[in-house]
Design a protein around this motif. Structure first.
Motif, PDB file in Angstrom:
ATOM      1  N   LEU A   1       0.834  -1.230   0.171  1.00 35.91           N
ATOM      2  CA  LEU A   1       0.023  -0.178  -0.058  1.00 35.91           C
ATOM      3  C   LEU A   1       0.793   1.094  -0.081  1.00 35.91           C
ATOM      4  O   LEU A   1       0.488   2.419  -0.431  1.00 35.91           O
ATOM      5  CB  LEU A   1      -1.054  -0.160   1.081  1.00 35.91           C
ATOM      6  CG  LEU A   1      -2.115   1.011   1.249  1.00 35.91           C
ATOM      7  CD1 LEU A   1      -3.002   0.988   0.089  1.00 35.91           C
ATOM      8  CD2 LEU A   1      -2.897   1.056   2.570  1.00 35.91           C
ATOM      9  N   GLY A   2       2.055   1.010   0.580  1.00 30.24           N
ATOM     10  CA  GLY A   2       2.960   2.319   0.640  1.00 30.24           C
ATOM     11  C   GLY A   2       2.734   3.270   1.771  1.00 30.24           C
ATOM     12  O   GLY A   2       3.129   4.338   2.022  1.00 30.24           O
TER      13      GLY A   2
ATOM     14  N   ARG B   1     -15.319   2.825  -5.154  1.00 30.60           N
ATOM     15  CA  ARG B   1     -14.835   2.234  -6.306  1.00 30.60           C
ATOM     16  C   ARG B   1     -14.901   0.757  -6.242  1.00 30.60           C
ATOM     17  O   ARG B   1     -15.030   0.296  -5.119  1.00 30.60           O
ATOM     18  CB  ARG B   1     -13.424   2.529  -6.439  1.00 30.60           C
ATOM     19  CG  ARG B   1     -13.035   4.130  -6.808  1.00 30.60           C
ATOM     20  CD  ARG B   1     -11.538   4.049  -7.390  1.00 30.60           C
ATOM     21  NE  ARG B   1     -11.459   5.611  -7.610  1.00 30.60           N
ATOM     22  CZ  ARG B   1     -10.257   6.230  -8.564  1.00 30.60           C
ATOM     23  NH1 ARG B   1      -9.659   5.148  -9.090  1.00 30.60           N
ATOM     24  NH2 ARG B   1     -10.189   7.361  -8.807  1.00 30.60           N
ATOM     25  N   TRP B   2     -15.182   0.210  -7.373  1.00 30.50           N
ATOM     26  CA  TRP B   2     -15.002  -1.211  -7.439  1.00 30.50           C
ATOM     27  C   TRP B   2     -14.117  -1.847  -7.853  1.00 30.50           C
ATOM     28  O   TRP B   2     -13.387  -1.231  -8.597  1.00 30.50           O
ATOM     29  CB  TRP B   2     -16.595  -1.851  -8.039  1.00 30.50           C
ATOM     30  CG  TRP B   2     -16.735  -1.336  -9.500  1.00 30.50           C
ATOM     31  CD1 TRP B   2     -17.804  -0.604  -9.804  1.00 30.50           C
ATOM     32  CD2 TRP B   2     -16.108  -2.012 -10.482  1.00 30.50           C
ATOM     33  NE1 TRP B   2     -17.537  -0.208 -11.131  1.00 30.50           N
ATOM     34  CE2 TRP B   2     -16.683  -1.247 -11.809  1.00 30.50           C
ATOM     35  CE3 TRP B   2     -15.193  -2.941 -10.859  1.00 30.50           C
ATOM     36  CZ2 TRP B   2     -16.287  -1.478 -13.221  1.00 30.50           C
ATOM     37  CZ3 TRP B   2     -14.706  -2.986 -12.064  1.00 30.50           C
ATOM     38  CH2 TRP B   2     -15.325  -2.361 -13.361  1.00 30.50           C
ATOM     39  N   VAL B   3     -13.805  -3.044  -7.441  1.00 27.66           N
ATOM     40  CA  VAL B   3     -12.497  -3.807  -7.859  1.00 27.66           C
ATOM     41  C   VAL B   3     -12.906  -4.964  -8.632  1.00 27.66           C
ATOM     42  O   VAL B   3     -13.512  -5.866  -8.015  1.00 27.66           O
ATOM     43  CB  VAL B   3     -11.592  -4.009  -6.844  1.00 27.66           C
ATOM     44  CG1 VAL B   3     -10.321  -5.212  -7.456  1.00 27.66           C
ATOM     45  CG2 VAL B   3     -10.936  -2.795  -6.253  1.00 27.66           C
TER      46      VAL B   3
ATOM     47  N   ALA C   1      -4.985  -3.958  -7.688  1.00 25.08           N
ATOM     48  CA  ALA C   1      -6.224  -3.460  -7.970  1.00 25.08           C
ATOM     49  C   ALA C   1      -6.749  -2.887  -6.702  1.00 25.08           C
ATOM     50  O   ALA C   1      -7.201  -1.808  -6.491  1.00 25.08           O
ATOM     51  CB  ALA C   1      -7.042  -4.182  -8.760  1.00 25.08           C
ATOM     52  N   VAL C   2      -6.664  -3.744  -5.655  1.00 28.13           N
ATOM     53  CA  VAL C   2      -7.375  -3.242  -4.279  1.00 28.13           C
ATOM     54  C   VAL C   2      -6.478  -2.282  -3.880  1.00 28.13           C
ATOM     55  O   VAL C   2      -6.935  -1.137  -3.190  1.00 28.13           O
ATOM     56  CB  VAL C   2      -7.248  -4.488  -3.489  1.00 28.13           C
ATOM     57  CG1 VAL C   2      -7.656  -3.993  -2.016  1.00 28.13           C
ATOM     58  CG2 VAL C   2      -8.411  -5.435  -3.767  1.00 28.13           C
ATOM     59  N   ALA C   3      -5.283  -2.348  -3.697  1.00 25.73           N
ATOM     60  CA  ALA C   3      -4.304  -1.315  -3.227  1.00 25.73           C
ATOM     61  C   ALA C   3      -4.610   0.063  -3.912  1.00 25.73           C
ATOM     62  O   ALA C   3      -4.518   1.224  -3.239  1.00 25.73           O
ATOM     63  CB  ALA C   3      -2.838  -1.621  -3.422  1.00 25.73           C
ATOM     64  N   ASP C   4      -4.456   0.149  -5.365  1.00 25.81           N
ATOM     65  CA  ASP C   4      -4.825   1.194  -6.069  1.00 25.81           C
ATOM     66  C   ASP C   4      -6.142   1.916  -5.645  1.00 25.81           C
ATOM     67  O   ASP C   4      -6.140   3.055  -5.450  1.00 25.81           O
ATOM     68  CB  ASP C   4      -5.109   0.923  -7.375  1.00 25.81           C
ATOM     69  CG  ASP C   4      -3.514   0.680  -7.988  1.00 25.81           C
ATOM     70  OD1 ASP C   4      -2.567   0.820  -7.371  1.00 25.81           O
ATOM     71  OD2 ASP C   4      -3.385   0.136  -9.194  1.00 25.81           O
TER      72      ASP C   4
ATOM     73  N   VAL D   1      -7.707   1.636  -2.848  1.00 30.48           N
ATOM     74  CA  VAL D   1      -7.806   2.169  -1.344  1.00 30.48           C
ATOM     75  C   VAL D   1      -7.024   3.426  -1.377  1.00 30.48           C
ATOM     76  O   VAL D   1      -7.539   4.363  -0.722  1.00 30.48           O
ATOM     77  CB  VAL D   1      -7.082   1.082  -0.614  1.00 30.48           C
ATOM     78  CG1 VAL D   1      -6.971   1.630   1.104  1.00 30.48           C
ATOM     79  CG2 VAL D   1      -7.981  -0.343  -0.525  1.00 30.48           C
ATOM     80  N   ARG D   2      -5.949   3.364  -2.038  1.00 30.14           N
ATOM     81  CA  ARG D   2      -5.020   4.704  -2.089  1.00 30.14           C
ATOM     82  C   ARG D   2      -6.169   5.857  -2.604  1.00 30.14           C
ATOM     83  O   ARG D   2      -6.119   6.952  -2.142  1.00 30.14           O
ATOM     84  CB  ARG D   2      -3.864   4.628  -2.789  1.00 30.14           C
ATOM     85  CG  ARG D   2      -2.618   4.025  -2.114  1.00 30.14           C
ATOM     86  CD  ARG D   2      -1.259   4.033  -3.014  1.00 30.14           C
ATOM     87  NE  ARG D   2      -1.383   3.329  -3.934  1.00 30.14           N
ATOM     88  CZ  ARG D   2      -0.993   2.052  -4.294  1.00 30.14           C
ATOM     89  NH1 ARG D   2      -0.595   1.426  -3.116  1.00 30.14           N
ATOM     90  NH2 ARG D   2      -1.044   1.377  -5.298  1.00 30.14           N
ATOM     91  N   ALA D   3      -6.675   5.393  -3.876  1.00 30.50           N
ATOM     92  CA  ALA D   3      -7.593   6.543  -4.145  1.00 30.50           C
ATOM     93  C   ALA D   3      -8.557   7.054  -3.388  1.00 30.50           C
ATOM     94  O   ALA D   3      -8.948   8.316  -3.460  1.00 30.50           O
ATOM     95  CB  ALA D   3      -8.065   6.056  -5.666  1.00 30.50           C
ATOM     96  N   VAL D   4      -9.346   6.216  -2.878  1.00 32.34           N
ATOM     97  CA  VAL D   4     -10.214   6.616  -1.602  1.00 32.34           C
ATOM     98  C   VAL D   4      -9.964   7.361  -0.689  1.00 32.34           C
ATOM     99  O   VAL D   4     -10.401   8.318  -0.178  1.00 32.34           O
ATOM    100  CB  VAL D   4     -11.165   5.568  -1.617  1.00 32.34           C
ATOM    101  CG1 VAL D   4     -12.303   5.700  -0.339  1.00 32.34           C
ATOM    102  CG2 VAL D   4     -11.852   4.771  -2.658  1.00 32.34           C
ATOM    103  N   LEU D   5      -8.639   6.864  -0.269  1.00 34.01           N
ATOM    104  CA  LEU D   5      -8.003   7.539   0.995  1.00 34.01           C
ATOM    105  C   LEU D   5      -7.543   9.115   0.589  1.00 34.01           C
ATOM    106  O   LEU D   5      -7.738  10.123   1.468  1.00 34.01           O
ATOM    107  CB  LEU D   5      -7.151   6.691   1.759  1.00 34.01           C
ATOM    108  CG  LEU D   5      -7.308   5.468   2.551  1.00 34.01           C
ATOM    109  CD1 LEU D   5      -6.132   4.680   2.836  1.00 34.01           C
ATOM    110  CD2 LEU D   5      -8.171   5.779   3.767  1.00 34.01           C
ATOM    111  N   ASP D   6      -7.142   9.125  -0.429  1.00 37.58           N
ATOM    112  CA  ASP D   6      -6.483  10.599  -0.949  1.00 37.58           C
ATOM    113  C   ASP D   6      -7.606  11.571  -1.450  1.00 37.58           C
ATOM    114  O   ASP D   6      -7.173  12.547  -1.656  1.00 37.58           O
ATOM    115  CB  ASP D   6      -5.424  10.336  -2.243  1.00 37.58           C
ATOM    116  CG  ASP D   6      -4.172   9.472  -1.827  1.00 37.58           C
ATOM    117  OD1 ASP D   6      -4.161   9.415  -0.239  1.00 37.58           O
ATOM    118  OD2 ASP D   6      -3.642   8.708  -2.275  1.00 37.58           O
ATOM    119  N   ASP D   7      -8.665  10.896  -1.818  1.00 33.86           N
ATOM    120  CA  ASP D   7      -9.863  11.972  -2.411  1.00 33.86           C
ATOM    121  C   ASP D   7     -10.771  12.203  -1.540  1.00 33.86           C
ATOM    122  O   ASP D   7     -11.894  11.095  -1.393  1.00 33.86           O
ATOM    123  CB  ASP D   7     -10.449  11.621  -3.660  1.00 33.86           C
ATOM    124  CG  ASP D   7     -11.407  12.467  -4.323  1.00 33.86           C
ATOM    125  OD1 ASP D   7     -11.665  13.312  -3.818  1.00 33.86           O
ATOM    126  OD2 ASP D   7     -11.573  12.153  -5.518  1.00 33.86           O
TER     127      ASP D   7
END
Length: 397
Positions: free
Chosen positions: A256-257, A345-347, A354-357, A359-365
């Motif tokens: 996840l970074g 978002r759905w995966v 795909a899950v990590a991408d 989660v990062r997108a939802v946390l950052d926006d």
């Protein structure tokens, strides 16, 4: 009045029936839920009168893979078993889950008024929508309308076959082939998860989600200031396979970074192998087990789930955005509605990256959380199901 509520034993159908039963009892009525007994201990702890739904267990002649048989011949047999039980109980009104057809038919055999309960958005076919389950938004313009019409035509044959099966089953137990339907319909969802249709049925009422917790225990949330992520695997048999292991690996700090805290909320504890995929053998901020989802979601930044309606409604009510990993059934439909609304978002397909991408997108926006809050706030635009039910039996004007 005495209300009989009829639902299958799956959590997504039994829990809303329990929640509605509590509403009736709070209003001074008597309510009995006819369902499977796998939830009897939890229901009785909450003071819910629960009884076994006769005929619920499949027999050697039942084909649960055939929806027409399940909603026809099997429903007819169960209705015959349930009708005398309802008569002996003195039930004055039946509320029957939308896929537990026997409840409505048993009410008709006894001459009782009945209400159909959809524990999710309304999934009846519509002349203004693509087939439910496609996940598609209603088409716009000439091409969009033609697309929807062609898709409806493609499903019409199956719908007609199901109608013939149900008509034959009804006749076999002495009911008219044509079903007049319920006295009313309850649609237990948030208005923000519904879609507009030109043929909304009469006496169909949005009552808001019927949310119920099978336990009073609270999660021991991991300590720290990192974002709290709740993982709630689907309780449905059609849920995505290996969801827990893949998601936990995606949430690990190397993938996840960033570091997050995790609560795994499920009816079954994850395996040691799945938990190791998150921690990598190093002590990690994670807890797992059974606890109140409504309480833990109040502290969460994102929910990862199979996109069943019950958990989505809890998340929207708490204003928590979602990363949906849809399985079968209506989960694909709901995941797409959620994403179109901007609340997550759905995966698909399910992969670690795909899950990590997502989660990062939802946390950052933070816009995802604002959209979730708007959907949750739409719950104020609903009606009281108890008042509607009282009117059906003449208790109020």
């Amino acid at each position: 009045m005495h209300v009989a509520l009829v639902a299958g034993s799956d959590a997504g159908h039994a829990f809303p029936a329990f929640a509605l039963a509590e509403r009736f009892v709070e209003a001074g009525h008597r309510a009995t839920v006819y369902t499977g007994l796998n939830w009897s201990d939890a229901a009785r702890r909450r003071g819910i009168d629960i009884a076994e739904l006769p005929g619920l267990a499949a027999t050697d002649v039942d084909d649960d893979a055939d929806a027409g048989d399940k909603l026809g011949a099997r429903a007819a047999r169960m209705a015959q078993l349930l009708a005398p039980v309802l008569s002996e109980s003195g039930a004055e009104l039946v509320v029957s889950d939308v896929i537990t057809v026997c409840g409505g038919w048993a009410a008709q055999l006894n001459g009782l008024p009945w209400i159909e309960l959809s524990p999710h958005p309304l999934y009846l076919p519509s002349r203004g929508l693509p087939p439910i389950g496609s996940g598609l938004a209603p088409g716009t313009g000439f091409r969009g309308r033609v697309r929807d019409a062609l898709m409806r035509a493609a499903t019409a044959t199956s719908i007609r076959k199901g109608e013939r099966q149900r008509a034959a089953a009804r006749v076999s137990i002495g009911l008219p082939a044509a079903d007049d339907g319920p006295s009313a319909r309850f649609v237990a969802t948030l208005p923000g998860l519904e879609v507009a249709r030109p043929d909304w049925p009469a006496d169909t009422h949005l009552i808001g989600p019927l949310l119920w917790e099978p336990t009073d225990d609270l999660f021991d949330r991991p300590a720290g200031d990192e974002p709290l992520v709740v993982l709630a695997p689907s309780t449905a048999e059609t849920g995505a396979a290996d969801m827990v292991g893949v998601v936990l690996e995606a949430l690990s700090e190397p993938v996840l970074g960033r570091r997050v805290r995790v609560v795994v909320s499920g009816l079954h504890r994850p395996t040691a192998e799945d938990l190791a995929r998150f921690g990598g053998g190093v002590p990690a901020p994670i807890t797992a087990g059974l606890g109140r989802q409504d309480e833990v979601l109040a502290h969460a930044r994102v929910l990862i789930c199979g996109s069943g309606h019950g958990i989505l409604a809890k998340a929207m009510t708490a204003g928590v955005p979602v990363v949906a990993v849809p399985g079968g059934g209506d989960q694909w439909e709901l995941a797409n509605r959620l994403q179109r609304a901007g609340a997550g978002r759905w995966v698909r397909p399910l992969t670690v990256d795909a899950v990590a991408d997502a989660v990062r997108a939802v946390l950052d926006d933070t816009g995802h959380a604002r959209c979730a809050e708007r959907i949750g706030e739409s719950g104020t635009d609903t009606v009281d199901p108890v008042v509607v039910a009282e009117r059906r039996v003449g208790l109020c004007a």
